[in-house]
Design a protein around this motif. Sequence first.
Motif, PDB file in Angstrom:
ATOM      1  N   SER A 173      33.680   2.944  55.959  1.00 21.93           N
ATOM      2  CA  SER A 173      34.519   2.471  54.851  1.00 21.93           C
ATOM      3  C   SER A 173      33.857   2.753  53.508  1.00 21.93           C
ATOM      4  CB  SER A 173      34.753   0.960  54.992  1.00 21.93           C
ATOM      5  OG  SER A 173      35.360   0.441  53.827  1.00 21.93           O
ATOM      6  N   ILE A 174      34.701   2.827  52.457  1.00 22.04           N
ATOM      7  CA  ILE A 174      34.201   2.973  51.085  1.00 22.04           C
ATOM      8  C   ILE A 174      33.418   1.723  50.690  1.00 22.04           C
ATOM      9  CG2 ILE A 174      34.948   3.135  48.656  1.00 22.04           C
ATOM     10  CD1 ILE A 174      37.397   4.725  49.717  1.00 22.04           C
ATOM     11  N   LEU A 175      33.776   0.587  51.276  1.00 22.99           N
ATOM     12  CA  LEU A 175      33.131  -0.687  50.952  1.00 22.99           C
ATOM     13  C   LEU A 175      32.056  -1.020  51.984  1.00 22.99           C
ATOM     14  CD1 LEU A 175      36.379  -2.775  50.210  1.00 22.99           C
ATOM     15  CD2 LEU A 175      34.986  -1.500  48.561  1.00 22.99           C
ATOM     16  N   SER A 176      30.837  -1.254  51.507  1.00 24.87           N
ATOM     17  CA  SER A 176      29.751  -1.650  52.414  1.00 24.87           C
ATOM     18  C   SER A 176      30.018  -3.046  52.963  1.00 24.87           C
ATOM     19  CB  SER A 176      28.414  -1.635  51.671  1.00 24.87           C
ATOM     20  OG  SER A 176      28.422  -2.612  50.641  1.00 24.87           O
ATOM     21  N   ARG A 177      29.359  -3.386  54.066  1.00 21.63           N
ATOM     22  CA  ARG A 177      29.548  -4.713  54.664  1.00 21.63           C
ATOM     23  C   ARG A 177      29.112  -5.812  53.684  1.00 21.63           C
ATOM     24  NH1 ARG A 177      27.763  -1.906  59.587  1.00 21.63           N
ATOM     25  NH2 ARG A 177      29.540  -1.808  61.003  1.00 21.63           N
ATOM     26  N   LYS A 178      28.014  -5.579  52.989  1.00 21.50           N
ATOM     27  CA  LYS A 178      27.512  -6.553  52.015  1.00 21.50           C
ATOM     28  C   LYS A 178      28.566  -6.832  50.941  1.00 21.50           C
ATOM     29  CE  LYS A 178      24.231  -8.726  49.516  1.00 21.50           C
ATOM     30  NZ  LYS A 178      23.476  -9.903  49.948  1.00 21.50           N
ATOM     31  N   LEU A 179      29.170  -5.762  50.406  1.00 21.07           N
ATOM     32  CA  LEU A 179      30.171  -5.922  49.352  1.00 21.07           C
ATOM     33  C   LEU A 179      31.414  -6.630  49.883  1.00 21.07           C
ATOM     34  CD1 LEU A 179      31.000  -5.445  46.438  1.00 21.07           C
ATOM     35  CD2 LEU A 179      31.719  -3.129  47.042  1.00 21.07           C
ATOM     36  N   GLN A 180      31.844  -6.300  51.089  1.00 23.94           N
ATOM     37  CA  GLN A 180      33.012  -6.958  51.678  1.00 23.94           C
ATOM     38  C   GLN A 180      32.782  -8.470  51.814  1.00 23.94           C
ATOM     39  OE1 GLN A 180      34.818  -5.056  55.155  1.00 23.94           O
ATOM     40  NE2 GLN A 180      33.804  -3.139  54.603  1.00 23.94           N
ATOM     41  N   ASP A 181      31.596  -8.856  52.282  1.00 17.91           N
ATOM     42  CA  ASP A 181      31.275 -10.283  52.442  1.00 17.91           C
ATOM     43  C   ASP A 181      31.317 -11.014  51.096  1.00 17.91           C
ATOM     44  OD1 ASP A 181      30.936  -9.841  55.119  1.00 17.91           O
ATOM     45  OD2 ASP A 181      28.737  -9.781  55.054  1.00 17.91           O
ATOM     46  N   LEU A 182      30.750 -10.362  50.064  1.00 20.44           N
ATOM     47  CA  LEU A 182      30.708 -10.999  48.743  1.00 20.44           C
ATOM     48  C   LEU A 182      32.095 -11.095  48.113  1.00 20.44           C
ATOM     49  CD1 LEU A 182      27.421  -9.462  47.281  1.00 20.44           C
ATOM     50  CD2 LEU A 182      27.810 -11.844  47.923  1.00 20.44           C
ATOM     51  N   ILE A 183      32.947 -10.089  48.342  1.00 24.96           N
ATOM     52  CA  ILE A 183      34.323 -10.144  47.826  1.00 24.96           C
ATOM     53  C   ILE A 183      35.055 -11.332  48.454  1.00 24.96           C
ATOM     54  CG2 ILE A 183      36.582  -8.974  47.802  1.00 24.96           C
ATOM     55  CD1 ILE A 183      35.051  -6.292  47.577  1.00 24.96           C
ATOM     56  N   GLU A 184      34.903 -11.489  49.783  1.00 24.96           N
ATOM     57  CA  GLU A 184      35.516 -12.625  50.487  1.00 24.96           C
ATOM     58  C   GLU A 184      35.070 -13.956  49.889  1.00 24.96           C
ATOM     59  OE1 GLU A 184      34.973 -12.687  54.744  1.00 24.96           O
ATOM     60  OE2 GLU A 184      36.609 -11.257  54.983  1.00 24.96           O
ATOM     61  N   ASP A 185      33.764 -14.050  49.628  1.00 26.79           N
ATOM     62  CA  ASP A 185      33.191 -15.277  49.067  1.00 26.79           C
ATOM     63  C   ASP A 185      33.784 -15.576  47.690  1.00 26.79           C
ATOM     64  OD1 ASP A 185      31.000 -17.400  48.875  1.00 26.79           O
ATOM     65  OD2 ASP A 185      30.555 -16.147  47.119  1.00 26.79           O
ATOM     66  N   ARG A 186      33.874 -14.567  46.814  1.00 25.87           N
ATOM     67  CA  ARG A 186      34.382 -14.782  45.450  1.00 25.87           C
ATOM     68  C   ARG A 186      35.869 -15.109  45.442  1.00 25.87           C
ATOM     69  NH1 ARG A 186      29.485 -14.322  45.446  1.00 25.87           N
ATOM     70  NH2 ARG A 186      28.256 -13.760  43.597  1.00 25.87           N
ATOM     71  N   LEU A 187      36.625 -14.474  46.324  1.00 24.17           N
ATOM     72  CA  LEU A 187      38.054 -14.780  46.414  1.00 24.17           C
ATOM     73  C   LEU A 187      38.261 -16.239  46.826  1.00 24.17           C
ATOM     74  CD1 LEU A 187      39.426 -11.517  48.108  1.00 24.17           C
ATOM     75  CD2 LEU A 187      39.803 -12.242  45.747  1.00 24.17           C
ATOM     76  N   ALA A 188      37.420 -16.707  47.764  1.00 24.39           N
ATOM     77  CA  ALA A 188      37.515 -18.106  48.214  1.00 24.39           C
ATOM     78  C   ALA A 188      37.196 -19.072  47.076  1.00 24.39           C
ATOM     79  CB  ALA A 188      36.574 -18.338  49.392  1.00 24.39           C
ATOM     80  N   LYS A 189      36.290 -18.659  46.173  1.00 22.52           N
ATOM     81  CA  LYS A 189      35.887 -19.522  45.051  1.00 22.52           C
ATOM     82  C   LYS A 189      36.781 -19.356  43.821  1.00 22.52           C
ATOM     83  CE  LYS A 189      30.960 -19.637  46.295  1.00 22.52           C
ATOM     84  NZ  LYS A 189      29.627 -19.078  45.970  1.00 22.52           N
TER      85      LYS A 189
END
Length: 743
Positions: free
Chosen positions: A414-430
């Motif tokens: 994917s264009i998005l690394s696993r680290k970036l995907q996890d952080l995006i999920e976290d910020r969307l939740a917040k």
Amino acid sequence: MAYYASVIIDISHEKLDRTFQYKIPEELFSQIYPGVLVFVPFGIGNRILRGFVIEVTDYAEFDEQKLKEIDSIVEGGVVIESQLIALAHWMHRNYGATMNQALKTVIPVKQKIKAKEQRIVCLCMDENEAAGQLALYKKKHYVARARLLEELLIHPQLSYDIVTQKLNVTANVIRALEEQKIVKVIRQVDYRTPTGHLQKKSYSIELNELQRQAVDTALSNMHQGIHKTYLLHGVTGSGKTEVYMELIADVIKNGRQAIVLIPEIALTYQTVMRFYGRFGERVSIMNSRLSKGERYDQFLRAKNGEIDIMIGPRSALFTPFLNLGLIIIDEEHEGSYKSESLPRYHARETAIERARMADASVVLGSATPSVDSYYKAQKGEYQLIEMTQRATYQPLPACDVVDLREELKSGNRSILSRKLQDLIEDRLAKKQQIMLFLNRRGLSGFVSCRACGCVMKCPHCDVSLSLHKDGKLMCHYCGYEEKAPLVCPKCQSKYISGFKAGTQKIEEVVKQRFPMARTLRMDFDTTRSKDSYEKILSAFSSQEADILIGTQMIVKGHDFPKVTLVGILAADLSMYASDYRASERTFQLLTQAAGRAGRGSEAGEVVIQTYNPEHYSIQTAKTQDYGAFYQAEISVRKIMAYPPISNLMLVMFTAKQQKQADWAASYLAALIKKAQIAELKMIGPANALIGKMNDIYRKVIYIKHSEYHQLVRLKDRLELFLKDRKEFKEIHISFDFNPMNGF
């Protein structure tokens, strides 16, 4: 020896080609130079007219006996056009353009646009007289006159348009009342103003200690009449704009004006809002998206002293302020400050020259100064002012570097690394905001291995090779070429190719992975309409979207307090552009992008995705350590003799026939070698970055020398040699000094 002056009689833009040559009387020679206002005899009757000297030469274009003499110099004839013409002459000398090309750059109005007029119909007599006149009109059944007078008794001033359209009173009736001195029509220029929809706000920001020190440093010199060039190096979020505004406030208080240059149109929305909030209607803007009428009106307002501050890209530098006190260049490292059309001037150098002519000061501001400017600051040519902390003393964002080679090995394509995907999920939740930046600079065709990060580079020039459609890799500095490999020469992987990804593709991936997220995309396609930048940035600022995806236009100077995560995709792309400034641009873009995170109350985080995490541009951007980057980069420049250690002149040859371009480039290269100029180094001739464009063939020669004036002298000698040479008639030869982009 006789000397002659080329004089323009009419300064309007369409008349700039019409110059007339006059003899310079011996007693006036020391006082005649470009920009001087003179009286000259003109036409059959030798009427004495005013004109501007644009050039002085020892070459008579016509029979010397038929040339008239300059009559005299206009006393007290210093007008803004004089300064701009002198500046055009400096540009003509220093950037290898004709005087006419330089003039058409600095005389800003391309064509005369008729100014809009606002007309007001006013009552000229007292109420009793008007009432008597109204009674007379009613008695005589002058219906239209009575209707107008009746309304004027209620509203003594009415818009001409309201009178003619709403009251149905004709122009003839108004004229008749004017003749009777019952009404008068006042004409006012109705300026088309691009800031008309903005509102002035109360201003009460206190400068912190570092900002106050920066302001005091510059003002202490300015108040003593000492005008310098300052390099304001402040980390992202350090509050450079507040420093600019404080300096401008002092300049305006002393009756002078200021020009604020910004690198591109994307900055105008937030920048203008902040300046307008403090200075109100005394601020105007200039950009390419204004109509011709709006542009004309802004220059007219500046010339008439009706505004004090002009904000805009490099063309705003030529705003006709007669009492200019300060020029500010924000994000001074940006490549857009270098013109790609003749004259190929750099706004930074040209601003310093204009400031010298006007006894003004210059402030160059950046979180990531150009290597050229920082080098001059280290040598003492500029005064360095540093702000090492954010204005709110918030910490700089934490930064993670993700090795995309390892992502590939672990099966993530994917264009998005696993680290970036996890952080995006976290910020969307917040309920926090995210910016995803695609570093597309340098996407013109470098070839790299996705398995090991190896990039195909020129063995002679330390720049990447560019991939052409015929499968060849080519260096556009020296002409070296080789066949594109099918497997990586370093690790034998088959994952070696050009990089293909765009903002639309990223948007699709994001929507698929995070279907509930609200996304906005900001790139060339979504910002074509006049107000599109403002609408997208305003929507994101109002938190109408969770994720903003874009190219470099989203990372320049914007301040979004709710952004706590910035993802930098494909950080390598700009690093391997076919350009000696590639590492510098990469560091600048990554640092600027990282600086968008954590500008509010919440801490920020940045993820840099790269195939080459060890490169000094990546490592120093991670820690936002400009000093470490500069030391590494200046070492490379010294080894390769690139600017600012040495100066570079590009000679470009274009012709309809390939053999013409090849012959001209080889001929001039041989001529330059024959000149045997000490310390001069020449590279080429070689094909330009794009060897053929619109059926025109292009060749280049690069010339290096430590002394800039030596390159200017060489350019002058070549221009003199080429003048009136018939064999070069069908070949266009142009010059560029220290080019910012690959050719």
